[in-house]
Design an enzyme around this catalytic site. Structure first.
Site, PDB file in Angstrom:
ATOM      1  CG  ASP A   1       7.575 -21.906  11.748  1.00 29.28           C
ATOM      2  OD1 ASP A   1       8.054 -22.890  12.141  1.00 29.28           O
ATOM      3  OD2 ASP A   1       7.851 -21.211  11.125  1.00 29.28           O
TER       4      ASP A   1
ATOM      5  CG  ASP B   1      14.198 -22.100  11.215  1.00 28.46           C
ATOM      6  OD1 ASP B   1      14.864 -21.576  12.089  1.00 28.46           O
ATOM      7  OD2 ASP B   1      15.067 -23.093  10.686  1.00 28.46           O
TER       8      ASP B   1
ATOM      9  CG  ASP C   1       7.685 -19.131   7.469  1.00 25.97           C
ATOM     10  OD1 ASP C   1       7.625 -20.038   8.115  1.00 25.97           O
ATOM     11  OD2 ASP C   1       8.555 -18.847   6.670  1.00 25.97           O
TER      12      ASP C   1
END
Length: 270
Positions: free
Chosen positions: A16, A18, A205
């Site tokens: 991922d 961001d 996250d």
């Protein structure tokens, strides 16, 4: 992207962006430079997997130095080929906007998506420079946005969209609407092109990373300091899924370097 068995990488990293490889506030990956350099030295592919558009990811992938690897765009809606800058035009985004327009006003009003904002507003809301915000606004497959209503109304909003075949996935920043493909779906497609099958690592996250983290041989939940984070996932008790203590690219860097060291040790013993 069929790979010669003699040169197939022993580890592929799916990540991922961001809040994971990119710092949540500054969008910097500076803290991850040591691990990125080690991956390049060993010839390990980095597969970016994000809700970002093809245009955004193409630029980031080039800056990171991984143009030779494919990337997963718009939360799994498409795969950007190695070296490519765009994907073929699709009508998914227009269909999502049409579905939103058909919703009752009380359900539609609390959701403000990128298409409701000017490029200047995208820049203001995301913290991106205007040039990057313009790339973020070039949606082909999905519509990210912010929910300003109640949790009860959100349940109704998501249910109404599901009737139209649209799913809503919460990321580190935005609620993203799409026609349902996940990062894990594309991860499976990409892995299938490598022979023999390499080990896989998946880092994220947010809720929209869960399938990818769980599908990887080695999943990593990167500490999220801007939200509730992720609940305990299957695989954590056995150690197949771990969590970083440091957030963002700092935690990413430590986790990737540790995995590479363990992989090298395992290879030497084998």
């Amino acid at each position: 992207m069929t790979t010669d068995p003699k040169t197939a990488p022993r580890l592929i990293v799916f990540s991922d962006l961001d809040g994971t490889l990119l710092d949540h506030d500054s969008y910097s990956w500076a803290a991850a430079k040591p691990a990125l350099a080690e991956m390049k030295r060993l010839g390990l592919p980095l597969i970016l997997a994000s809700s970002k558009t093809a245009a955004e990811i193409a630029a980031l992938r080039h800056d990171l130095g991984f143009d030779h690897a494919p990337a997963i765009v718009e939360n799994g809606a498409g795969i950007l080929a190695p070296g490519a800058e765009t994907l073929a035009d699709r009508t998914d985004h227009e269909a999502i906007l049409a579905a939103l327009a058909d919703l009752p006003t009380d359900l539609r009003a609390p959701f403000t998506g990128f298409s409701d904002w000017s490029v200047a507003e995208v820049a203001e809301n995301t913290g991106l420079p205007v040039a990057q915000a313009a790339l973020a606004a070039k949606r082909q497959f999905s519509e990210p946005g912010l929910w300003h209503g109640t949790e009860e109304a959100l349940v109704q909003f998501e249910a109404a969209l599901r009737e139209k075949g649209i799913t809503a996935r919460q990321g580190g920043r935005y609620l993203t609407l799409s026609f349902g493909a996940t990062k894990a779906d594309r991860m499976t497609e990409i892995i299938a092109q490598y022979h023999p099958r390499p080990q896989t690592m998946g880092l994220g996250d947010a809720p929209n990373d869960v399938e990818m983290i769980c599908a990887a041989d080695h999943g990593v939940i990167v500490r999220n300091t801007h939200g509730p984070g992720l609940p305990v996932l299957p695989g954590e008790a056995a150690g197949r899924i771990t969590r970083t203590h440091a957030p963002g690219p700092e935690g990413w860097n430590i986790a990737v370097l540790e995995r590479i060291a363990q992989d090298v040790q395992r290879t030497e013993k084998g």
